[in-house]
Design an enzyme around this catalytic site. Sequence first.
Site, PDB file in Angstrom:
ATOM      1  N   GLU A   1       0.831  -1.209   0.000  1.00 36.32           N
ATOM      2  CA  GLU A   1       0.000   0.000   0.000  1.00 36.32           C
ATOM      3  C   GLU A   1       0.864   1.258   0.000  1.00 36.32           C
ATOM      4  O   GLU A   1       0.512   2.279   0.584  1.00 36.32           O
ATOM      5  CB  GLU A   1      -0.910  -0.037   1.231  1.00 36.32           C
ATOM      6  CG  GLU A   1      -2.293   0.483   1.028  1.00 36.32           C
ATOM      7  CD  GLU A   1      -2.747   0.436  -0.400  1.00 36.32           C
ATOM      8  OE1 GLU A   1      -3.101  -0.654  -0.862  1.00 36.32           O
ATOM      9  OE2 GLU A   1      -2.751   1.492  -1.064  1.00 36.32           O
TER      10      GLU A   1
HETATM   11  C1  LIG Z   1       1.761  -9.454   0.074  1.00 37.67           C
HETATM   12  C2  LIG Z   1       1.620  -8.304  -0.853  1.00 37.67           C
HETATM   13  C3  LIG Z   1       0.351  -7.868  -1.213  1.00 37.67           C
HETATM   14  C4  LIG Z   1       0.201  -6.811  -2.118  1.00 37.67           C
HETATM   15  N1  LIG Z   1      -1.053  -6.439  -2.528  1.00 37.67           N
HETATM   16  C5  LIG Z   1      -1.173  -5.576  -3.588  1.00 37.67           C
HETATM   17  C6  LIG Z   1      -2.448  -5.328  -4.203  1.00 37.67           C
HETATM   18  O1  LIG Z   1      -3.486  -5.830  -3.768  1.00 37.67           O
HETATM   19  N2  LIG Z   1      -2.488  -4.534  -5.302  1.00 37.67           N
HETATM   20  C7  LIG Z   1      -1.377  -3.953  -5.829  1.00 37.67           C
HETATM   21  O2  LIG Z   1      -1.482  -3.258  -6.833  1.00 37.67           O
HETATM   22  N3  LIG Z   1      -0.158  -4.132  -5.241  1.00 37.67           N
HETATM   23  C8  LIG Z   1      -0.035  -4.934  -4.150  1.00 37.67           C
HETATM   24  N4  LIG Z   1       1.193  -5.155  -3.577  1.00 37.67           N
HETATM   25  C9  LIG Z   1       2.338  -4.431  -4.088  1.00 37.67           C
HETATM   26  C10 LIG Z   1       2.880  -3.414  -3.086  1.00 37.67           C
HETATM   27  O3  LIG Z   1       1.997  -2.336  -2.966  1.00 37.67           O
HETATM   28  C11 LIG Z   1       4.298  -3.023  -3.562  1.00 37.67           C
HETATM   29  O4  LIG Z   1       5.122  -4.146  -3.304  1.00 37.67           O
HETATM   30  C12 LIG Z   1       4.819  -1.799  -2.836  1.00 37.67           C
HETATM   31  O5  LIG Z   1       4.059  -0.667  -3.159  1.00 37.67           O
HETATM   32  C13 LIG Z   1       6.291  -1.529  -3.179  1.00 37.67           C
HETATM   33  O6  LIG Z   1       6.567  -1.698  -4.522  1.00 37.67           O
HETATM   34  P1  LIG Z   1       7.771  -2.655  -4.967  1.00 37.67           P
HETATM   35  O7  LIG Z   1       7.624  -3.933  -4.247  1.00 37.67           O
HETATM   36  O8  LIG Z   1       7.808  -2.715  -6.451  1.00 37.67           O
HETATM   37  O9  LIG Z   1       9.074  -1.956  -4.409  1.00 37.67           O
HETATM   38  P2  LIG Z   1       9.917  -0.811  -5.162  1.00 37.67           P
HETATM   39  O10 LIG Z   1       9.003   0.248  -5.677  1.00 37.67           O
HETATM   40  O11 LIG Z   1      10.852  -1.438  -6.103  1.00 37.67           O
HETATM   41  O12 LIG Z   1      10.723  -0.203  -3.930  1.00 37.67           O
HETATM   42  C14 LIG Z   1      11.897  -0.814  -3.366  1.00 37.67           C
HETATM   43  C15 LIG Z   1      12.431   0.099  -2.267  1.00 37.67           C
HETATM   44  O13 LIG Z   1      12.814   1.364  -2.854  1.00 37.67           O
HETATM   45  C16 LIG Z   1      12.144   2.418  -2.174  1.00 37.67           C
HETATM   46  N5  LIG Z   1      11.832   3.459  -3.164  1.00 37.67           N
HETATM   47  C17 LIG Z   1      11.202   3.319  -4.350  1.00 37.67           C
HETATM   48  N6  LIG Z   1      11.094   4.503  -4.959  1.00 37.67           N
HETATM   49  C18 LIG Z   1      11.657   5.415  -4.154  1.00 37.67           C
HETATM   50  C19 LIG Z   1      11.840   6.823  -4.227  1.00 37.67           C
HETATM   51  N7  LIG Z   1      11.383   7.541  -5.253  1.00 37.67           N
HETATM   52  N8  LIG Z   1      12.471   7.437  -3.201  1.00 37.67           N
HETATM   53  C20 LIG Z   1      12.906   6.731  -2.125  1.00 37.67           C
HETATM   54  N9  LIG Z   1      12.751   5.396  -2.000  1.00 37.67           N
HETATM   55  C21 LIG Z   1      12.136   4.742  -3.000  1.00 37.67           C
HETATM   56  C22 LIG Z   1      10.896   1.808  -1.575  1.00 37.67           C
HETATM   57  O14 LIG Z   1      10.450   2.545  -0.438  1.00 37.67           O
HETATM   58  C23 LIG Z   1      11.409   0.428  -1.196  1.00 37.67           C
HETATM   59  O15 LIG Z   1      12.035   0.479   0.057  1.00 37.67           O
HETATM   60  C24 LIG Z   1       1.355  -6.171  -2.634  1.00 37.67           C
HETATM   61  C25 LIG Z   1       2.626  -6.591  -2.239  1.00 37.67           C
HETATM   62  C26 LIG Z   1       2.765  -7.653  -1.383  1.00 37.67           C
HETATM   63  C27 LIG Z   1       4.149  -8.110  -1.030  1.00 37.67           C
END
Ligand SMILES: Cc1cc2nc3c(=O)[nH]c(=O)nc-3n(C[C@H](O)[C@H](O)[C@H](O)COP(=O)(O)OP(=O)(O)OC[C@H]3O[C@@H](n4cnc5c(N)ncnc54)[C@H](O)[C@@H]3O)c2cc1C
Length: 583
Positions: A440
């Site tokens: 989220e």
């Molecule tokens: C169990 C589970 C359920 C989920 N349910 C849903 C769902 O129902 N629907 C849906 O659409 N998604 C869902 N997600 C996805 C979830 O919302 C994302 O995993 C989350 O938003 C982070 O995205 P990412 O994993 O691609 O990490 P990334 O975006 O790759 O981020 C990796 C790290 O980099 C940091 N980061 C990224 N960009 C920046 C920036 N500009 N500045 C500083 N730091 C940054 C982040 O804070 C993080 O620490 C789910 C994920 C999981 C694991």
Amino acid sequence: MKYTAPLAHMRYLLNDVFEAGKHWAEMPAFAAIDSNTVDAILEEGAKLCSEVIAPLNRSGDEEGAQIHNGIVTTPKGFPDAYRKIAEGGWVGLAGDPAYGGQGLPKMLTVLFEEMLYSANNSFTLYVALTSGAALAIHAHASDELKQTYLPNMYSGKWAGAMCMTEPHAGSDLGIMKTKAEPQADDSYRITGTKIFITGGDHDLTENIVHLVLARLPDAPAGPKGISLFLVPKILVNTDGSLGARNAVTASALEHKMGIKGSSTCVMNFDGAVGYMVGKPHQGLAAMFTMMNYERLSIGIQGIGCGEMSYQNAVRYAKDRLQGRAAHGAANPQGVADPIIHHADIRRLLLTQRAWNEASRAFAVYVGLQLDLANYHPDHDTTVKAAQRVALLTPVAKAFFTDKGFDACVLGQQVLGGHGYIRDNGQEQLVRDARIAQIYEGTNGIQAQDLLKRKVLANGGRWMRDFILEMEQDTLLASPVFASEEDAVLKACSTLRELTLWLVKQDKRDADLCSSAACDYLHIVGHTIYAWLWLKMIATNPADTDRHVLGRFYFGRLLPQIHALDAAVRSGPDLVMDLPVDKF
Ligand SMILES: Cc1cc2nc3c(=O)[nH]c(=O)nc-3n(C[C@H](O)[C@H](O)[C@H](O)COP(=O)(O)OP(=O)(O)OC[C@H]3O[C@@H](n4cnc5c(N)ncnc54)[C@H](O)[C@@H]3O)c2cc1C
């Protein structure tokens, strides 16, 4: 794990601290709600959570959601329990009565949501996603879509899911690729792959309503080229009956650390039929209605986990005999004293309790602001409340979940080695709570949302207004609480000065915001909790036990803001100076 809803504290917050009845009387939508209705909802909700939903928590974790030949099933007992909460009207608790919702205030429903999460994180996510999707449909979809989908979602017959994340696009949704092709009949064909979709498929309901972000063929690049579509798992005929299967399938479930009873799906959209919600290219803004709902909800997941951890740890600490109390034997007939007599164990328990009670109070406050923003007849009141909600939603999401996870780890520490093995349920709590800091929008992204968009973007004005409200409210407290009052005012002034400093420094260093945001958010959280602790103790000066808890917060936890303040002011160089190739 046994769960008992903290009803006395919930009632105290609603009736005494925030005087819910006074606010509801000003809002015609809630004017008919009386204390009997509120009591019945809290009592029945508590019973449902402790007797029906909590007993499925452990078995749900062990069995997990499963996929066989493309069919997703939830753990044993989940479908029956979902049917029960649907039949009881619990899914549409805050929904619009015009479409069959119960129309109850958010400041009440946040408390039921906490009970649900305490009882069972995985189960609750199916409900939370449905309510959030319904909210976005209610706010942005055509009347026809609302008539077709909302009554079935509020009644719990159909569920909802939020489809945003793609393999290469998580925090940065602007680079997502899923496509939407317009059709002659005004529908669209959606093609693409979404990952990590909570409740993307399951066996709890006869249909699932996916809200999907996708790009139209003429869409500009970036976040301003994203539109929102409603894509049902099963197509709905014009008479409202269910028709053919849509081209939406779950191809796999993620294997994950916790919330194992929640189906986290890889979803394939292969030319699936969808209907636009809101306007072309403005889908991200529309989806934010759902995201903001889910952000508060996921924050409440943190509170639910923290409360469950506290209850589990207190039970254990009163029972486990190890060592003698430093101040003299408490159980002289026994081989040792219960560990609750050790000061260090009490520190672990009180820290959890102090976070949990302040978090609950903050959730009710944010719920109140949402109610004022949506239902108050006075325009200025709604505008101010909407600003407050925008400012505080990232704080609620990130601070609740950081403190909720911390509480679970502290609870685990109380149980010693027995908290690390499976038997006592504590390790499941730690695993389940952890995701709330990540999904989220990670807590890092929440912190940047707060500092960049909600504070710096308006020169700190929204934050200054909020600080002023906390100060004015604090000055109303009885002189009996002069030292706590002084502590709140000092925290407010630390926050005000730091906000001013950040506004001034902002333009000077591009990395300042990102380097400062998490610590800043925690200072905001601490200041709010100090204000709310004073409010909680000053509302009923005769409650000396709560005063002891409040004093613990002021003496042991609030001082953390000084370290955080120093960290922010140390500037971005300390985190940016080491060259990337030296990591
Ligand atoms: C169990 C589970 C359920 C989920 N349910 C849903 C769902 O129902 N629907 C849906 O659409 N998604 C869902 N997600 C996805 C979830 O919302 C994302 O995993 C989350 O938003 C982070 O995205 P990412 O994993 O691609 O990490 P990334 O975006 O790759 O981020 C990796 C790290 O980099 C940091 N980061 C990224 N960009 C920046 C920036 N500009 N500045 C500083 N730091 C940054 C982040 O804070 C993080 O620490 C789910 C994920 C999981 C694991």
